[in-house]
Design a protein around this motif. Structure first.
Motif, short mmCIF file in Angstrom:
data_model
loop_
_atom_site.label_atom_id
_atom_site.label_comp_id
_atom_site.label_asym_id
_atom_site.label_seq_id
_atom_site.Cartn_x
_atom_site.Cartn_y
_atom_site.Cartn_z
N GLU A 6 0.85 -1.19 0.00
CA GLU A 6 0.00 0.00 0.00
C GLU A 6 0.88 1.24 0.00
N ILE A 7 0.63 2.15 -0.95
CA ILE A 7 1.37 3.41 -1.03
C ILE A 7 0.38 4.53 -0.76
N VAL A 8 0.67 5.39 0.21
CA VAL A 8 -0.23 6.47 0.59
C VAL A 8 0.54 7.79 0.56
N ASP A 9 0.08 8.71 -0.31
CA ASP A 9 0.63 10.07 -0.38
C ASP A 9 2.16 10.08 -0.43
N ASP A 10 2.70 9.31 -1.35
CA ASP A 10 4.14 9.26 -1.50
C ASP A 10 4.49 8.78 -2.90
N ASP A 11 5.72 9.04 -3.33
CA ASP A 11 6.26 8.48 -4.56
C ASP A 11 7.29 7.42 -4.17
N VAL A 12 7.39 6.38 -4.98
CA VAL A 12 8.30 5.28 -4.66
C VAL A 12 9.24 5.06 -5.84
N PRO A 13 10.50 5.51 -5.76
CA PRO A 13 11.41 5.36 -6.89
C PRO A 13 11.91 3.95 -7.12
N SER A 14 11.73 3.05 -6.14
CA SER A 14 12.17 1.67 -6.32
C SER A 14 11.34 0.73 -5.46
N LEU A 15 10.59 -0.16 -6.12
CA LEU A 15 9.82 -1.16 -5.38
C LEU A 15 10.73 -2.24 -4.78
N TRP A 16 11.91 -2.39 -5.32
CA TRP A 16 12.85 -3.39 -4.80
C TRP A 16 13.12 -3.16 -3.32
N VAL A 17 13.20 -1.90 -2.93
CA VAL A 17 13.49 -1.57 -1.53
C VAL A 17 12.43 -2.16 -0.60
#
Length: 241
Positions: free
Chosen positions: A136-147
């Motif tokens: 779940e991603i809330v109010d954020d950007d995620v440059p790498s799902l690997w993390v």
């Protein structure tokens, strides 16, 4: 296993009037200008609504564009098909400014991109039909799902709030896929041929966000190599007489 990513958006909460605009009401405004050549030269076409075939506007190719109000999504082929390119408020003087994918240099159709609210929430699933590991991603950007333990594979998704764009590779690179509010039971639903996604970000709507656009940060400079150490001085030898 469920993974959550959440950060507060620092850009503030809009008033009710802005909410009504972003909902696509009568006061919502979209405007994009397309140019035949790079650096805003040549034939110009202005649009405020969807266009499924730019050649009908006598524009055979697009070399640059300006989004005055948006956001928009452009497509490689006629009929809103092919590779997708998210276009937020700003100037795009050449092809490389709206995509780093080198698969094609065509842009033949566009449509306004709806952002349903100021909030952003996205659910990603490792398997089709919302099965397997969940993120779940809330109010954020995620440059790498690997993390966060997602290694390439995202096979289904739910865009609970807001509009998102996913990329094939980390750092917002490669082919782009738009996720507007709704459910995507498998990767074909977002126009992909395989379940490979490695980064996600929120699409900025100028009604909700002060800038209304996304700017890719400059890459960190590469560290300079350490200079080679000076060779040791030769040992001194005392001569006896």
């Amino acid at each position: 296993m469920e993974i959550q990513v959440k950060m507060l958006d620092q850009q503030g909460v809009p008033d009710k009037r802005m909410f009504e605009k972003s909902q696509g009401g009568v006061s919502a405004v979209y405007k994009i200008s397309l140019y035949e050549f790079e650096n805003f030269r040549g034939k110009k076409v202005e649009l405020s609504a969807e266009c499924k075939d730019l050649t009908e506007k006598k524009l055979e190719k697009v070399g640059s564009l300006v989004v005055e109000s948006g956001p928009w999504v452009a497509f490689e082929r006629k009929g809103l098909a092919g590779d997708q390119f998210v276009l937020e408020k700003g100037e795009y003087p050449r092809w490389s400014t709206w995509t780093n994918s080198q698969n094609s240099s065509c842009l033949l159709s566009v449509r306004p991109l709806k952002v349903d609210s100021a909030d952003h929430k996205l659910h990603l699933f490792e398997d089709a039909s919302f099965a397997g590991r969940k993120m779940e991603i809330v109010d954020d950007d995620v440059p790498s799902l690997w993390v966060h333990g997602f290694q390439d594979r995202v096979a289904s998704a739910k865009a609970v709030n807001g509009t998102w764009v996913g990329y094939m590779y980390p750092g917002y690179r490669g082919r782009q896929y738009v996720f507007e509010h709704g459910e995507f039971k498998q990767w074909n639903d977002w126009g992909a041929s395989e379940p490979q996604l490695q980064s996600f970000r929120r699409v900025r709507d100028m009604q909700w966000h002060k800038r209304g656009c996304f700017i890719v940060p400059d890459p960190a400079p590469k560290p300079k190599p350490n200079p080679s150490p000076a060779p040791p001085a030769p040992p001194t030898t005392a001569l006896s007489t």
